[in-house]
Design a protein around this motif. Structure first.
Motif, PDB file in Angstrom:
ATOM      1  N   THR A 275       0.849  -1.538  -0.289  1.00  0.00           N
ATOM      2  CA  THR A 275      -0.278   0.099   0.132  1.00  0.00           C
ATOM      3  C   THR A 275       0.909   1.451   0.359  1.00  0.00           C
ATOM      4  O   THR A 275       1.794   1.662   0.241  1.00  0.00           O
ATOM      5  CB  THR A 275      -1.145   0.134   1.162  1.00  0.00           C
TER       6      THR A 275
ATOM      7  N   GLY B  46      -2.782   5.442  -0.277  1.00  0.00           N
ATOM      8  CA  GLY B  46      -4.008   3.890   0.591  1.00  0.00           C
ATOM      9  C   GLY B  46      -3.898   3.991   1.823  1.00  0.00           C
ATOM     10  O   GLY B  46      -4.768   4.031   2.139  1.00  0.00           O
TER      11      GLY B  46
ATOM     12  N   GLY C 213       3.799  -1.556  -4.213  1.00  0.00           N
ATOM     13  CA  GLY C 213       2.603  -1.431  -5.538  1.00  0.00           C
ATOM     14  C   GLY C 213       2.582  -3.183  -5.781  1.00  0.00           C
ATOM     15  O   GLY C 213       1.502  -3.494  -6.107  1.00  0.00           O
TER      16      GLY C 213
ATOM     17  N   ALA D  85      -0.632  -4.651  -4.288  1.00  0.00           N
ATOM     18  CA  ALA D  85      -1.457  -3.335  -3.160  1.00  0.00           C
ATOM     19  C   ALA D  85      -2.917  -4.044  -2.921  1.00  0.00           C
ATOM     20  O   ALA D  85      -3.571  -3.160  -2.431  1.00  0.00           O
ATOM     21  CB  ALA D  85      -0.959  -2.085  -3.766  1.00  0.00           C
ATOM     22  N   SER D  86      -3.723  -4.742  -3.757  1.00  0.00           N
ATOM     23  CA  SER D  86      -5.175  -4.643  -3.861  1.00  0.00           C
ATOM     24  C   SER D  86      -5.134  -5.336  -2.232  1.00  0.00           C
ATOM     25  O   SER D  86      -6.723  -5.172  -1.413  1.00  0.00           O
ATOM     26  CB  SER D  86      -5.884  -5.649  -4.684  1.00  0.00           C
ATOM     27  N   GLU D  87      -4.454  -6.617  -1.936  1.00  0.00           N
ATOM     28  CA  GLU D  87      -4.836  -7.175  -0.612  1.00  0.00           C
ATOM     29  C   GLU D  87      -4.317  -5.664   0.943  1.00  0.00           C
ATOM     30  O   GLU D  87      -4.509  -6.344   1.711  1.00  0.00           O
ATOM     31  CB  GLU D  87      -4.028  -8.486  -0.605  1.00  0.00           C
ATOM     32  N   THR D  88      -3.437  -5.297   0.225  1.00  0.00           N
ATOM     33  CA  THR D  88      -3.051  -4.788   1.457  1.00  0.00           C
ATOM     34  C   THR D  88      -3.766  -3.396   1.783  1.00  0.00           C
ATOM     35  O   THR D  88      -4.152  -2.995   2.938  1.00  0.00           O
ATOM     36  CB  THR D  88      -1.530  -4.378   1.110  1.00  0.00           C
ATOM     37  N   ASP D  89      -4.074  -2.999   0.419  1.00  0.00           N
ATOM     38  CA  ASP D  89      -4.907  -1.821   0.713  1.00  0.00           C
ATOM     39  C   ASP D  89      -6.514  -2.447   1.660  1.00  0.00           C
ATOM     40  O   ASP D  89      -6.599  -1.834   2.827  1.00  0.00           O
ATOM     41  CB  ASP D  89      -5.196  -1.432  -0.119  1.00  0.00           C
ATOM     42  N   ARG D  90      -6.865  -3.342   1.270  1.00  0.00           N
ATOM     43  CA  ARG D  90      -7.762  -3.941   1.860  1.00  0.00           C
ATOM     44  C   ARG D  90      -7.751  -4.248   3.513  1.00  0.00           C
ATOM     45  O   ARG D  90      -8.178  -4.185   4.131  1.00  0.00           O
ATOM     46  CB  ARG D  90      -8.240  -5.357   1.129  1.00  0.00           C
TER      47      ARG D  90
END
Length: 191
Positions: free
Chosen positions: A141, A145, A175, A178-183
């Motif tokens: 992230t 983010g 990055g 990142a979609s997993e860490t953002d969540r």
């Protein structure tokens, strides 16, 4: 000094370029060598290390800043840490992982290591890794983010710290997953 890669940045494009066989750095520079070592790490290995950092981060649901230090050569996990700033304000995940590494391995071989962290390192953590001479830093992230998740940040990107440290020969990559860490960060702020 003019022949070295000017003002290094987060190397998200390096992964794409490396996958396509394109060199994005002048050959023969120390930065190019470090970037090539990071680019040579298979994506599956980077993702495995980041998933381990995510697992470590889950030990602190509210502030899931987790970090894992691995050997660049083989991906072997050498240390890990999670944010413990409630106990000590300096114990961000990266610093906790560095402390774990020091206890296990001593103050040596930093340039052969890469630190995976769930979020872009703050100025304190990035500076500590640079002073240690770590070979690479990979994060999930971004600062943006983290701010979107409602987590206050000192607005100094890790790439700015790197650019101000021409003596450091490691590389920075952002990055990854990142979609997993953002969540992870969004969920932490709801708890």
């Amino acid at each position: 000094m003019q022949d070295r890669w000017p003002r290094r940045t987060v190397l998200q494009t390096l992964l794409v370029a490396a996958g396509a066989g394109i060199s994005v750095l002048p050959a023969g520079t120390q930065q190019a060598a470090a970037a090539e070592r990071l680019a040579a790490i298979p994506a599956a290995s980077r993702e495995k290390a980041m998933r381990r950092a995510i697992a470590v981060a889950q030990r602190n649901a509210r502030y899931p800043f987790g970090a894992v230090i691995t050997r660049i050569a083989d991906g072997h996990a050498m240390a890990e840490g999670v944010n413990a700033s409630g106990r000590n304000p300096m114990l961000h995940g990266e610093i906790a992982a560095m402390e774990d590494y020091l206890h296990r391995r001593g103050n040596k071989n930093w340039s052969d290591m890469v630190l995976y962290t769930t979020a872009e390192p703050c100025a304190m953590c990035m500076s500590a890794m640079i002073w240690a001479g770590i070979g690479g830093v990979v994060f999930g992230t971004s600062l943006a983010g983290l701010k979107r998740a409602g987590i206050d940040q000192i607005d100094i990107p890790a790439a700015t710290i790197v650019a101000a440290s021409p003596f450091w020969h490691g590389e920075l990559l952002g990055g990854v997953l990142a979609s997993e860490t953002d969540r992870l960060f969004l969920a932490g702020q709801k708890s």
